[in-house]
Write a protein that holds these residues in place. Structure first.
Motif, short mmCIF file in Angstrom:
data_model
loop_
_atom_site.label_atom_id
_atom_site.label_comp_id
_atom_site.label_asym_id
_atom_site.label_seq_id
_atom_site.Cartn_x
_atom_site.Cartn_y
_atom_site.Cartn_z
N PHE A 147 0.15 4.12 17.37
CA PHE A 147 -0.88 5.13 17.57
C PHE A 147 -1.17 5.81 16.24
CE2 PHE A 147 0.97 4.85 21.86
CZ PHE A 147 -0.19 4.58 22.57
N ARG A 148 -2.33 6.36 16.11
CA ARG A 148 -2.77 6.97 14.84
C ARG A 148 -1.74 7.93 14.26
NH1 ARG A 148 -7.57 7.74 12.04
NH2 ARG A 148 -7.70 9.70 10.91
N SER A 149 -1.16 8.76 15.09
CA SER A 149 -0.19 9.75 14.60
C SER A 149 1.13 9.13 14.16
CB SER A 149 0.07 10.79 15.70
OG SER A 149 0.60 10.15 16.85
N SER A 150 1.39 7.90 14.55
CA SER A 150 2.67 7.25 14.23
C SER A 150 2.56 6.23 13.10
CB SER A 150 3.20 6.53 15.48
OG SER A 150 3.34 7.42 16.54
N LYS A 151 1.38 6.05 12.54
CA LYS A 151 1.17 5.02 11.51
C LYS A 151 1.75 5.40 10.15
CE LYS A 151 -3.18 3.33 13.45
NZ LYS A 151 -2.91 1.97 13.82
#
Length: 102
Positions: A44-48
């Motif tokens: 997910f975007r926040s975990s990249k």
């Protein structure tokens, strides 16, 4: 993918004493960079960002290892320059991807 293929072909020409130590470490770093990119692409975007930061560190380590391989003449100058150019392009892509998320 092409970067790994080219390195794999060059690894066959590494002196035996360096093929499985320095050459193996370079190979592991290349595969780790691919792993980080794949994990970042699936996260997910926040975990990249953690995966991309790990990839940046692995790229820096690979640069040092390739320079060492050239300095001890396990890797010729032509291939070293090609790897550095390709690695610079990969670093720009990863860096741009990371900046787009911040």
């Amino acid at each position: 993918y092409q970067f790994y293929r080219h390195f794999y072909m060059c690894l066959k020409n590494f002196p035996r004493q360096h093929r499985y130590s320095l050459g193996g470490e370079c190979e592991r770093l290349i595969l780790d960079i691919f792993r980080c990119a794949l994990l970042a692409s699936q996260a997910f975007r926040s975990s990249k960002i953690p995966y991309l930061e790990e990839g940046v560190i692995k790229i820096k380590l690979l640069r040092i290892h390739l320079r060492l391989a050239k300095d001890i003449e396990a890797l010729d100058n032509k291939n070293y320059l090609r790897f550095q150019e390709e690695l610079e392009e990969i670093a720009k892509i990863v860096g741009g991807w990371k900046r787009s998320l911040v």
